[in-house]
Motif scaffolding. Structure first.
Motif: not given
Length: 397
Positions: A24-28
């Motif tokens: 999720q952090t990489l996507l955000r």
């Protein structure tokens, strides 16, 4: 025995949702790029203008509590809340007192979670290096001077350096240029070990991947002479740490190879991670008795207490949360208890974990057996992260 029973698949239950949050952090990170240049300038000005306060070493025993400093009031007559701290401009940040400065600075450094799950594609997508023991700090060179500030906002050192615009001499670079390094000051050899580069000669690297930042750091730092021995215009030596890929050879080297500093665990960085302020699952720390002397929390005398403690932050609604974003709720305090105990929103509170321990379901906290101990040391900047608590205490699934 039937053939299908010979190799019955076994799925280990997840002990955390750390991998999900990494994704999720990489996507955000890809979807919501911040204005890194503006933030870098904001950080430089704040580092240079914040008043000095007393400091507490990050990886060493905490000092005894000191008298609480006065809190500067807003026009409404109350201490600034967390939302107002997040939206402060340079002028507002420069007027912060000790407690607010600690909160603000604790959110500027990129802080690792504790490794409680092995990341997918560890060998391909991650770096590892031995973390030097010492004081984590920002080092900013600008306008002919160099200042290092700890995560609680206090000045560690003010000195001339060979960094760009870091000393008052003709060839130090443009006075408008500035650089920001993420360092650990190792007192034994009086050296700043550089673990990351946030900004270089006015160019922000916050939105660059760790792979590029490490390449740029290795390429540019030695060119300045900052890695040379101290001199009149260069008071402290800077040094790079050896960074490895996470294959078997790299992990062995980071764990066992000799280094010129005292080790305090291993740091893992995702190669694709931007420099994200605050706690992030794209940076991980691992500690054990062989690579760190600070595996267990210690008191002000360096002794391991009989009970390991958890530090949580009290919210306005009485919830007790970690420093994660979003925070993990561990429990709730009754309003009458908080009033009787003199606790206010934003207080950092110490708890022990009872025999009930932690109960996790699919990697998420269901219940925690908390036992109130009292307020945390005033020199502390933030609550524990969820990963640190899970790492320290056994969990039931």
């Amino acid at each position: 025995m039937a053939p299908n029973d010979l190799r019955r698949p076994f799925k280990r239950p997840p002990i955390s949702d750390q991998e999900r949050r990494r994704v999720q952090t990489l996507l955000r990170q890809a979807q919501n790029r911040q204005d890194a240049q503006r933030h870098a300038r904001f950080l430089v000005n704040t580092v240079l203008t914040l008043p000095s306060q007393s400091y507490a070493p990050e990886s060493e025993p905490e000092p005894e509590p000191e008298p609480e400093p006065e809190i500067e009031l807003t026009e409404a007559g109350s201490a600034p809340d967390l939302k107002s701290l997040e939206n402060l401009d340079v002028l507002g940040a420069s007027k912060l007192k000790a407690a607010e400065a600690r909160k603000w600075f604790a959110k500027q450094l990129m802080l690792p979670e504790w490794m409680i799950d092995i990341p997918n594609n560890l060998a391909q997508d991650w770096f590892v290096f031995a973390r030097p023991s010492g004081k984590r700090c920002f080092v900013v060179s600008c306008n002919g001077t160099t200042i290092s500030r700890l995560r609680n906002g206090s000045i560690l050192n003010r000195f001339p350096s060979a960094l760009p615009s870091g000393a008052r001499k003709k060839d130090s670079g443009s006075s408008q240029s500035y650089s920001i390094l993420d360092c650990i000051f190792h007192e034994v050899d009086q050296t700043y070990y550089v673990i990351d580069m946030v900004c270089w000669r006015g160019y922000s690297l916050s939105d660059c991947t760790a792979e590029f930042r490490f390449f740029w750091l290795n390429s540019k730092l030695a060119e300045t002479g900052a890695c040379e021995p101290p001199s009149y215009y260069h008071k402290y030596r800077f040094s790079l740490v050896p960074v490895y890929g996470c294959d078997s050879n790299g992990l062995q080297a980071a764990y066992s190879a000799p280094v010129p500093y005292v080790k305090d665990g291993l740091l893992f960085y995702n190669k694709h991670a931007h420099y994200q302020a605050g706690v992030t699952p794209l940076a991980l720390v691992w500690k054990d008795e062989n690579c760190s002397q600070y595996v267990m929390d210690t008191d002000s005398k360096g002794q391991v207490p009989s009970q390991q403690q958890v530090v949580l932050e009290l919210q306005e609604d009485g919830k007790l949360t970690t420093s994660d974003d979003p925070p993990v709720v561990f429990g709730c305090l009754d309003g009458s208890f908080t009033q009787q105990s003199g606790l206010q929103s934003g207080c950092l509170i110490r708890f022990s974990i009872g025999e009930g321990g932690l109960v996790l379901m699919d990697g998420k906290l269901e219940k925690a057996d908390l036992h109130y101990l009292g307020k945390a040391n005033r020199a502390r900047g933030s609550a524990d992260s969820f990963s640190k608590v899970v790492r320290k205490f056994p969990a039931q699934h």
